[in-house]
Design a protein around this motif. Structure first.
Motif, PDB file in Angstrom:
ATOM      1  N   ILE A  12      -1.303  -9.930  -4.076  1.00  0.00           N
ATOM      2  CA  ILE A  12      -1.641  -9.982  -2.599  1.00  0.00           C
ATOM      3  C   ILE A  12      -0.607 -11.115  -1.948  1.00  0.00           C
ATOM      4  O   ILE A  12       0.013 -10.935  -1.030  1.00  0.00           O
ATOM      5  CB  ILE A  12      -2.905 -10.255  -2.104  1.00  0.00           C
ATOM      6  N   ALA A  13      -0.641 -12.289  -2.674  1.00  0.00           N
ATOM      7  CA  ALA A  13       0.406 -13.313  -2.235  1.00  0.00           C
ATOM      8  C   ALA A  13       1.764 -12.634  -2.364  1.00  0.00           C
ATOM      9  O   ALA A  13       2.587 -12.818  -1.513  1.00  0.00           O
ATOM     10  CB  ALA A  13       0.149 -14.550  -3.288  1.00  0.00           C
ATOM     11  N   ALA A  14       2.117 -12.111  -3.401  1.00  0.00           N
ATOM     12  CA  ALA A  14       3.422 -11.429  -3.630  1.00  0.00           C
ATOM     13  C   ALA A  14       3.927 -10.511  -2.512  1.00  0.00           C
ATOM     14  O   ALA A  14       4.788 -10.531  -2.101  1.00  0.00           O
ATOM     15  CB  ALA A  14       3.794 -10.724  -5.149  1.00  0.00           C
ATOM     16  N   LEU A  15       2.997  -9.663  -2.292  1.00  0.00           N
ATOM     17  CA  LEU A  15       2.958  -8.573  -1.242  1.00  0.00           C
ATOM     18  C   LEU A  15       3.194  -9.286  -0.031  1.00  0.00           C
ATOM     19  O   LEU A  15       3.943  -8.878   0.737  1.00  0.00           O
ATOM     20  CB  LEU A  15       1.741  -7.660  -1.015  1.00  0.00           C
ATOM     21  N   MET A  16       2.476 -10.298   0.433  1.00  0.00           N
ATOM     22  CA  MET A  16       2.843 -10.993   1.610  1.00  0.00           C
ATOM     23  C   MET A  16       4.015 -11.663   1.792  1.00  0.00           C
ATOM     24  O   MET A  16       4.589 -11.714   2.976  1.00  0.00           O
ATOM     25  CB  MET A  16       1.545 -12.052   1.655  1.00  0.00           C
ATOM     26  N   MET A  17       4.474 -12.177   0.919  1.00  0.00           N
ATOM     27  CA  MET A  17       5.814 -13.066   0.552  1.00  0.00           C
ATOM     28  C   MET A  17       6.717 -12.112   0.890  1.00  0.00           C
ATOM     29  O   MET A  17       7.843 -12.150   1.455  1.00  0.00           O
ATOM     30  CB  MET A  17       5.954 -13.812  -0.512  1.00  0.00           C
ATOM     31  N   SER A  18       6.746 -10.865   0.142  1.00  0.00           N
ATOM     32  CA  SER A  18       7.849  -9.842   0.413  1.00  0.00           C
ATOM     33  C   SER A  18       7.714  -9.112   1.730  1.00  0.00           C
ATOM     34  O   SER A  18       9.036  -9.094   2.435  1.00  0.00           O
ATOM     35  CB  SER A  18       7.705  -8.789  -0.843  1.00  0.00           C
ATOM     36  N   LEU A  19       6.710  -8.885   2.162  1.00  0.00           N
ATOM     37  CA  LEU A  19       6.786  -8.457   3.694  1.00  0.00           C
ATOM     38  C   LEU A  19       7.078  -9.633   4.580  1.00  0.00           C
ATOM     39  O   LEU A  19       8.068  -9.298   5.561  1.00  0.00           O
ATOM     40  CB  LEU A  19       5.113  -8.116   4.133  1.00  0.00           C
TER      41      LEU A  19
END
Length: 63
Positions: A12-19
């Motif tokens: 979830i953290a990686a998804l938020m950073m990529s978004l």
């Protein structure tokens, strides 16, 4: 169904950073931050070509 934060949290953290990075990139493109990004390199190349050409002409004129 139990969601384990230790397993899902990093994704979830990686998804938020990529978004977030995608949003910043889109904002930069739409605001014109990337327009003319290679102008400095083109000016440098023209100076180098101009310097080489003027040196060659000066050597031939002096002989």
């Amino acid at each position: 169904m139990t969601i384990y934060f230790e397993i899902v949290g990093p994704y979830i953290a990686a998804l938020m950073m990529s978004l977030g990075a995608l949003c910043i990139f889109i904002w930069g493109v739409l605001s014109g931050a990337f327009s003319g990004a290679n102008d400095a390199s083109i000016r440098f190349l023209q100076r180098e070509i101009g310097d080489d050409g003027s040196d060659a002409h000066a050597k031939h004129d002096g002989e």
